[in-house]
Design a protein around this motif. Structure first.
Motif, PDB file in Angstrom:
ATOM      1  N   LYS A 153       0.851  -1.335  -0.063  1.00  0.00           N
ATOM      2  CA  LYS A 153       0.120  -0.181  -0.049  1.00  0.00           C
ATOM      3  C   LYS A 153       1.010   1.157   0.180  1.00  0.00           C
ATOM      4  N   MET A 154       0.179   2.249  -0.557  1.00  0.00           N
ATOM      5  CA  MET A 154       0.970   3.729  -0.288  1.00  0.00           C
ATOM      6  C   MET A 154      -0.358   4.505   0.536  1.00  0.00           C
ATOM      7  N   TRP A 155       0.489   5.011   1.441  1.00  0.00           N
ATOM      8  CA  TRP A 155      -0.395   6.018   2.311  1.00  0.00           C
ATOM      9  C   TRP A 155       0.160   7.490   2.281  1.00  0.00           C
ATOM     10  N   ASP A 156      -0.874   8.503   2.423  1.00  0.00           N
ATOM     11  CA  ASP A 156      -0.546   9.784   2.687  1.00  0.00           C
ATOM     12  C   ASP A 156       0.004  10.043   4.150  1.00  0.00           C
ATOM     13  N   VAL A 157       0.242  11.416   4.621  1.00  0.00           N
ATOM     14  CA  VAL A 157       1.010  11.357   5.930  1.00  0.00           C
ATOM     15  C   VAL A 157      -0.035  11.209   6.967  1.00  0.00           C
TER      16      VAL A 157
ATOM     17  N   ILE B 229      -0.136  -1.347   9.680  1.00  0.00           N
ATOM     18  CA  ILE B 229       0.933  -2.368   9.070  1.00  0.00           C
ATOM     19  C   ILE B 229       1.045  -3.694   9.667  1.00  0.00           C
ATOM     20  N   GLU B 230      -0.117  -4.154  10.530  1.00  0.00           N
ATOM     21  CA  GLU B 230       0.089  -5.238  11.040  1.00  0.00           C
ATOM     22  C   GLU B 230      -0.262  -6.255  10.139  1.00  0.00           C
ATOM     23  N   GLU B 231      -0.968  -6.069   8.932  1.00  0.00           N
ATOM     24  CA  GLU B 231      -1.337  -6.915   7.896  1.00  0.00           C
ATOM     25  C   GLU B 231      -1.084  -6.308   6.520  1.00  0.00           C
ATOM     26  N   ASN B 232      -0.173  -5.421   6.490  1.00  0.00           N
ATOM     27  CA  ASN B 232      -0.064  -4.808   5.196  1.00  0.00           C
ATOM     28  C   ASN B 232       1.453  -4.243   5.270  1.00  0.00           C
ATOM     29  N   TRP B 233       2.215  -3.974   4.158  1.00  0.00           N
ATOM     30  CA  TRP B 233       3.423  -3.478   3.948  1.00  0.00           C
ATOM     31  C   TRP B 233       3.213  -2.377   2.829  1.00  0.00           C
ATOM     32  N   GLY B 234       4.050  -1.384   3.003  1.00  0.00           N
ATOM     33  CA  GLY B 234       4.002  -0.237   2.250  1.00  0.00           C
ATOM     34  C   GLY B 234       4.823   1.000   2.452  1.00  0.00           C
ATOM     35  N   VAL B 235       4.397   2.164   1.832  1.00  0.00           N
ATOM     36  CA  VAL B 235       5.177   3.267   2.018  1.00  0.00           C
ATOM     37  C   VAL B 235       4.490   4.803   2.117  1.00  0.00           C
ATOM     38  N   LEU B 236       4.933   5.359   3.225  1.00  0.00           N
ATOM     39  CA  LEU B 236       3.983   6.430   3.443  1.00  0.00           C
ATOM     40  C   LEU B 236       4.840   7.838   2.668  1.00  0.00           C
ATOM     41  N   LEU B 237       3.907   8.533   1.830  1.00  0.00           N
ATOM     42  CA  LEU B 237       4.449   9.305   0.862  1.00  0.00           C
ATOM     43  C   LEU B 237       4.110  10.987   1.539  1.00  0.00           C
TER      44      LEU B 237
ATOM     45  N   GLY C   3       9.487  15.345  -0.231  1.00  0.00           N
ATOM     46  CA  GLY C   3      10.687  14.686  -0.784  1.00  0.00           C
ATOM     47  C   GLY C   3      11.048  13.868   0.469  1.00  0.00           C
ATOM     48  N   VAL C   4      10.419  13.612   1.344  1.00  0.00           N
ATOM     49  CA  VAL C   4      10.568  12.332   2.157  1.00  0.00           C
ATOM     50  C   VAL C   4       9.520  11.105   2.190  1.00  0.00           C
ATOM     51  N   CYS C   5      10.179   9.977   2.182  1.00  0.00           N
ATOM     52  CA  CYS C   5       9.018   8.872   2.420  1.00  0.00           C
ATOM     53  C   CYS C   5       9.631   7.965   3.311  1.00  0.00           C
ATOM     54  N   CYS C   6       8.829   6.920   3.851  1.00  0.00           N
ATOM     55  CA  CYS C   6       8.907   6.123   4.708  1.00  0.00           C
ATOM     56  C   CYS C   6       8.378   4.804   4.496  1.00  0.00           C
ATOM     57  N   TYR C   7       9.233   3.613   4.402  1.00  0.00           N
ATOM     58  CA  TYR C   7       8.809   2.352   4.140  1.00  0.00           C
ATOM     59  C   TYR C   7       8.638   1.521   5.489  1.00  0.00           C
ATOM     60  N   PHE C   8       7.576   0.532   5.172  1.00  0.00           N
ATOM     61  CA  PHE C   8       7.498  -0.237   6.597  1.00  0.00           C
ATOM     62  C   PHE C   8       6.957  -1.854   5.989  1.00  0.00           C
TER      63      PHE C   8
ATOM     64  N   GLY D  59      10.679  13.037   9.483  1.00  0.00           N
ATOM     65  CA  GLY D  59       9.360  12.744   9.475  1.00  0.00           C
ATOM     66  C   GLY D  59       8.169  13.352  10.190  1.00  0.00           C
ATOM     67  N   SER D  60       8.573  14.428  10.565  1.00  0.00           N
ATOM     68  CA  SER D  60       7.689  15.059  11.444  1.00  0.00           C
ATOM     69  C   SER D  60       6.029  15.401  10.906  1.00  0.00           C
ATOM     70  N   MET D  61       6.005  15.320   9.651  1.00  0.00           N
ATOM     71  CA  MET D  61       4.842  15.367   9.065  1.00  0.00           C
ATOM     72  C   MET D  61       3.966  14.038   9.172  1.00  0.00           C
ATOM     73  N   PHE D  62       4.566  12.986   9.576  1.00  0.00           N
ATOM     74  CA  PHE D  62       3.714  11.665   9.428  1.00  0.00           C
ATOM     75  C   PHE D  62       3.115  11.524  10.591  1.00  0.00           C
ATOM     76  N   SER D  63       1.686  11.006  10.603  1.00  0.00           N
ATOM     77  CA  SER D  63       0.841  10.980  11.786  1.00  0.00           C
ATOM     78  C   SER D  63       1.537   9.499  12.487  1.00  0.00           C
ATOM     79  N   GLU D  64       0.768   9.399  13.748  1.00  0.00           N
ATOM     80  CA  GLU D  64       1.073   8.096  14.330  1.00  0.00           C
ATOM     81  C   GLU D  64       0.409   7.114  13.414  1.00  0.00           C
ATOM     82  N   PRO D  65       0.938   5.710  13.483  1.00  0.00           N
ATOM     83  CA  PRO D  65       1.905   5.408  14.609  1.00  0.00           C
ATOM     84  C   PRO D  65       3.548   5.543  14.092  1.00  0.00           C
TER      85      PRO D  65
END
Length: 412
Positions: free
Chosen positions: A95-99, A220-228, A232-237, A279-285
């Motif tokens: 999956k791809m997610w927003d912030v 992310i307990e049942e999916n993997w993907g990236v926060l966009l 210019g920053v992303c985070c993979y889980f 990654g301060s723009m990304f919400s919990e978790p």
């Protein structure tokens, strides 16, 4: 397939590297070998001890003939591999997610050729263990704790491989055919092709493994993907097991990061602070995941890659490079294991079906070169895609929304 007089009958094959590519080749050669032919002697030289622990998971694809799941099916190892699936067989999607963790896209590739799934994730350690067991089962001789530092062609046409053990004792082994599968940092490639080195792909990742004894947080307990982020920053889980998640925060940088160790307390604290700031723009978790990182697992890594090459140089006669030793892809490609598995199968298949070693290597090159070049091209697109900003980000999100709408109306 001819019934007699194979060009490698009674010969000696040395495979440098007992990882995914090397063991896939050994297993495939044994599976495809005509029982009417006399077997070659196969020796695997491996630097690491058996069952090295890799604390991360990898993607295996089954949506095209070039997928690693296809190679595992050909090897007869698909069912065992699927039994170790983290995601992909019955649950989990990329999956791809927003912030704010709103879903932008979800993919579930269609399986190719009757495979049970189009993609899955597995711990690298589990996949290597399956392949090593298969190679050992067919009596390939593993010599562990040795590193191969060079190779030369002898007057009689054979290849002499220089080896060094853990105590620093130097020796050599001779063979008729050398398969180099010793990874992206290949010592043999450095010796034989000194100017063919890894290149920086433009992005740096910082991350680690976060531990959750009471369960991995949603989604992310049942999916993997990236926060966009669109900044210019992303985070993979991705989960590694039921309690552990690997995360990797990425940004574009002009030069690769030179930090070699971040696992000391002070350096880990600084790394964690850097990740939370970037990654301060990304919400919990997001914050919870970063705060739950195991200090010893922290890393900083630059995205590195290496273009594939063909074996048309006369100096490489009777020497073939496969897997990352030939063509390294960055983590953004998500394709290294698939390339390694298919390289191993394709080289073995052409050895068994072609009339000469020269023809076998040329046929392997036609398949492997194009496959790896496409993977590197895709990796560049993914790096650009994941770090885009401003107008490009807006266009990307509009495209993703259109794609979701199109899939809905088609019932996908």
């Amino acid at each position: 397939m001819a019934a007699s007089n194979h060009f490698l009958e009674d010969k000696k094959i040395i495979v440098v590297g007992g990882g995914i590519a090397g063991c896939a080749f050994v297993a495939a050669l044994h599976k495809l070998w005509n029982p009417n032919w006399r077997l070659p002697e196969i020796v695997v030289l491996e630097r690491n001890p058996r069952d090295v622990r890799h604390n991360y998971s990898i993607s295996l694809h089954g949506d095209s003939v070039n997928g690693g799941l296809v190679a595992l099916q050909q090897l007869g190892l698909l069912n065992e591999t699927l039994s170790h699936s983290i995601f992909g067989l019955r649950s989990g999607q990329f999956k791809m997610w927003d912030v704010n963790w709103k879903e932008l896209m979800s993919t579930q590739p269609r399986p190719w050729g009757g495979l049970p799934t189009g993609s899955m994730r597995i711990q690298r350690s589990d996949l290597e263990r399956i392949l090593v067991r298969e190679a050992e089962r067919i009596n390939a001789a593993f010599h562990r704790g040795v590193e191969c530092t060079g190779a030369e062609r002898l007057a009689n046409g054979r290849i002499r491989v220089a080896v060094e053990d853990e105590a620093g004792v130097k020796n050599h082994q001779d063979c008729d055919f050398l398969v180099v599968a010793d990874g992206a940092q290949s010592r043999l490639r450095a010796a034989l092709r000194p100017h063919d080195d890894l290149k920086y792909a433009g992005a740096v990742q910082i991350g680690g493994r976060a531990e959750f004894p009471h369960g991995i947080p949603e989604p992310i307990e049942e999916n993997w993907g990236v926060l966009l982020s669109g900044k210019g920053v992303c985070c993979y889980f991705s989960a590694v097991d039921k309690d552990t998640v690997v995360w990797a925060l990425s940004q574009l940088r002009a030069e690769p990061d030179t930090r070699t160790s971040v696992a000391t307390p002070d350096r880990f604290a600084a790394l964690k602070e850097e990740a939370l700031r970037l990654g301060s723009m990304f919400s919990e978790p997001f914050c919870t995941i970063v705060e739950s990182t195991i200090p010893s697992s922290a890393f900083v890594t630059a995205a590195m890659e290496k273009e594939p090459f063909r074996h048309d140089d006369p100096s490489l006669e009777r020497i073939v490079f496969i897997g990352d030793a030939n063509h390294a892809v960055s983590a953004f490609a998500g394709n290294g294991a698939n390339l390694a598995l298919k390289d191993g199968w394709d080289l073995a298949e052409n050895i068994c079906y072609q009339s000469s070693l020269h023809n076998a290597v040329a046929a392997y090159d036609r398949l492997g070169f194009a496959r790896a070049a496409e993977a590197i091209k895709s990796s560049h697109q993914k790096i650009d895609f994941a770090h885009c900003t401003s107008l490009k980000d807006s266009l990307l999100r509009a495209g993703l929304a259109t794609g979701r709408w199109f899939m809905r109306i088609r019932g996908m």
